[in-house]
Design a protein around this motif. Structure first.
Motif, PDB file in Angstrom:
ATOM      1  N   UNK A  24      -5.684 -35.078  -1.668  1.00 44.91           N
ATOM      2  CA  UNK A  24      -5.944 -34.598  -0.308  1.00 44.91           C
ATOM      3  C   UNK A  24      -4.763 -34.907   0.605  1.00 44.91           C
ATOM      4  N   UNK A  25      -4.217 -36.120   0.512  1.00 43.17           N
ATOM      5  CA  UNK A  25      -3.081 -36.508   1.341  1.00 43.17           C
ATOM      6  C   UNK A  25      -1.879 -35.636   1.007  1.00 43.17           C
ATOM      7  N   UNK A  26      -1.614 -35.374  -0.268  1.00 46.73           N
ATOM      8  CA  UNK A  26      -0.493 -34.535  -0.656  1.00 46.73           C
ATOM      9  C   UNK A  26      -0.649 -33.131  -0.084  1.00 46.73           C
ATOM     10  N   UNK A  27      -1.861 -32.643   0.012  1.00 44.30           N
ATOM     11  CA  UNK A  27      -2.104 -31.287   0.461  1.00 44.30           C
ATOM     12  C   UNK A  27      -1.951 -31.139   1.967  1.00 44.30           C
ATOM     13  N   UNK A  28      -2.039 -32.208   2.719  1.00 43.29           N
ATOM     14  CA  UNK A  28      -2.119 -32.051   4.178  1.00 43.29           C
ATOM     15  C   UNK A  28      -1.079 -32.845   4.963  1.00 43.29           C
ATOM     16  N   UNK A  29       0.049 -33.153   4.394  1.00 43.51           N
ATOM     17  CA  UNK A  29       1.014 -33.943   5.161  1.00 43.51           C
ATOM     18  C   UNK A  29       1.664 -33.168   6.289  1.00 43.51           C
ATOM     19  N   UNK A  63     -12.032 -37.311   2.427  1.00 46.04           N
ATOM     20  CA  UNK A  63     -12.077 -35.925   1.970  1.00 46.04           C
ATOM     21  C   UNK A  63     -12.484 -34.977   3.082  1.00 46.04           C
ATOM     22  N   UNK A  64     -13.169 -35.488   4.100  1.00 43.89           N
ATOM     23  CA  UNK A  64     -13.707 -34.641   5.159  1.00 43.89           C
ATOM     24  C   UNK A  64     -12.931 -34.685   6.474  1.00 43.89           C
ATOM     25  N   UNK A  65     -12.060 -35.688   6.669  1.00 40.21           N
ATOM     26  CA  UNK A  65     -11.448 -35.891   7.984  1.00 40.21           C
ATOM     27  C   UNK A  65      -9.947 -36.150   7.867  1.00 40.21           C
ATOM     28  N   UNK A  66      -9.171 -35.448   8.709  1.00 37.92           N
ATOM     29  CA  UNK A  66      -7.745 -35.694   8.881  1.00 37.92           C
ATOM     30  C   UNK A  66      -7.488 -36.020  10.346  1.00 37.92           C
ATOM     31  N   UNK A  97       6.846 -18.237  30.777  1.00 36.51           N
ATOM     32  CA  UNK A  97       6.153 -19.515  30.925  1.00 36.51           C
ATOM     33  C   UNK A  97       6.196 -20.212  29.570  1.00 36.51           C
ATOM     34  N   UNK A  98       6.767 -21.420  29.540  1.00 34.09           N
ATOM     35  CA  UNK A  98       7.003 -22.108  28.278  1.00 34.09           C
ATOM     36  C   UNK A  98       6.491 -23.544  28.328  1.00 34.09           C
ATOM     37  N   UNK A  99       5.914 -23.953  27.192  1.00 40.74           N
ATOM     38  CA  UNK A  99       5.396 -25.314  27.047  1.00 40.74           C
ATOM     39  C   UNK A  99       5.781 -25.887  25.692  1.00 40.74           C
ATOM     40  N   UNK A 100       5.918 -27.196  25.654  1.00 43.23           N
ATOM     41  CA  UNK A 100       6.022 -27.953  24.397  1.00 43.23           C
ATOM     42  C   UNK A 100       4.832 -28.904  24.379  1.00 43.23           C
ATOM     43  N   UNK A 101       3.824 -28.632  23.528  1.00 41.48           N
ATOM     44  CA  UNK A 101       2.675 -29.544  23.471  1.00 41.48           C
ATOM     45  C   UNK A 101       3.007 -30.810  22.680  1.00 41.48           C
ATOM     46  N   UNK A 102       2.460 -31.912  23.128  1.00 32.44           N
ATOM     47  CA  UNK A 102       2.545 -33.198  22.433  1.00 32.44           C
ATOM     48  C   UNK A 102       1.107 -33.693  22.357  1.00 32.44           C
ATOM     49  N   UNK A 103       0.535 -33.683  21.135  1.00 36.64           N
ATOM     50  CA  UNK A 103      -0.912 -33.899  21.046  1.00 36.64           C
ATOM     51  C   UNK A 103      -1.315 -34.693  19.815  1.00 36.64           C
ATOM     52  N   UNK A 104      -2.496 -35.271  19.907  1.00 34.97           N
ATOM     53  CA  UNK A 104      -3.174 -35.853  18.755  1.00 34.97           C
ATOM     54  C   UNK A 104      -4.005 -34.732  18.128  1.00 34.97           C
ATOM     55  N   UNK A 105      -4.118 -34.746  16.812  1.00 33.95           N
ATOM     56  CA  UNK A 105      -4.849 -33.701  16.095  1.00 33.95           C
ATOM     57  C   UNK A 105      -5.992 -34.314  15.300  1.00 33.95           C
ATOM     58  N   UNK A 106      -7.077 -33.577  15.206  1.00 35.78           N
ATOM     59  CA  UNK A 106      -8.260 -33.994  14.448  1.00 35.78           C
ATOM     60  C   UNK A 106      -8.760 -32.780  13.669  1.00 35.78           C
ATOM     61  N   UNK A 107      -9.028 -32.941  12.372  1.00 39.82           N
ATOM     62  CA  UNK A 107      -9.572 -31.855  11.560  1.00 39.82           C
ATOM     63  C   UNK A 107     -10.759 -32.364  10.744  1.00 39.82           C
ATOM     64  N   UNK A 116     -12.432 -27.207  10.843  1.00 38.67           N
ATOM     65  CA  UNK A 116     -12.667 -27.191  12.286  1.00 38.67           C
ATOM     66  C   UNK A 116     -11.855 -28.334  12.877  1.00 38.67           C
ATOM     67  N   UNK A 117     -11.371 -28.166  14.099  1.00 38.94           N
ATOM     68  CA  UNK A 117     -10.635 -29.269  14.679  1.00 38.94           C
ATOM     69  C   UNK A 117     -10.181 -28.990  16.083  1.00 38.94           C
ATOM     70  N   UNK A 118      -9.324 -29.889  16.570  1.00 37.60           N
ATOM     71  CA  UNK A 118      -8.781 -29.747  17.917  1.00 37.60           C
ATOM     72  C   UNK A 118      -7.499 -30.551  18.029  1.00 37.60           C
TER      73      UNK A 118
END
Length: 174
Positions: A24-29, A63-66, A97-107, A116-118
């Motif tokens: 799972x880790x190899x698949x989602x780095x 297996x369910x959360x990144x 209009x231009x932006x560079x997002x800097x964010x935490x991600x959750x999947x 699903x995520x944000x």
């Protein structure tokens, strides 16, 4: 004898768990991709098309959360040289209009092929006069292959005006 069998079953389950988490880790780095969006809200008065770059790095908690980090670049193309601010009409050469997002991600992965995520953070304004703002991007994605994902997302930047859009994207997983 029962105790020995029980210990062997536990060891086998732990080994399977670790090997599946490693896969799972190899698949989602690292993730990189592009998206195109249709603005609405206040920004739709000035722009009718947006394109962007998406970059991210995720760590598998299970297996369910990144969780991870997300960034990229968003560019909303201004569609004319006249901007109407209600009773005031301003003419001139307006920048995109231009932006560079800097964010935490959750999947969250209900299945291997669906997620699903944000992304939640801050969108840094790049063009002159753009102060940036709170960045929120809920995402629904589906795997097309083992290393390709398509997704649809809603993007919201709480700036001095309402920068909102719906975007369709493709990500490549490394």
């Amino acid at each position: 004898m029962k105790k020995k069998t029980f210990v062997l079953v536990i060891i086998a389950l732990i080994a399977v768990s670790f090997s599946s988490m490693a896969q799972r880790v190899d698949r989602t780095n690292f993730k990189a991709g592009i998206h195109a969006g249709v603005p609405f809200g206040d920004i739709s008065d000035y722009s009718n098309f947006e394109i962007g770059l998406d970059l991210g790095y995720h760590w598998a908690l299970s297996e369910l959360v990144d969780v991870g980090l997300a960034t990229g670049f968003m560019n909303a193309f201004i569609n004319n040289d006249t901007v109407d601010f209600g009773p005031v009409v301003v003419e001139g050469d307006f920048p995109n209009i231009q932006y560079i997002p800097v964010a935490a991600a959750f999947r969250l992965y209900p299945t291997y092929d669906f997620k699903l995520g944000a992304d939640v953070g801050y969108a840094v304004g790049v063009n002159d006069g753009n102060t940036g703002g709170l960045y929120l991007r809920p995402i629904i994605g589906a795997n097309v292959s083992g290393n390709t994902e398509i997704n649809i997302s809603y993007v919201k930047v709480s700036d001095d005006y309402d920068f909102s859009m719906v975007a369709l994207g493709i990500l490549f997983l490394f």
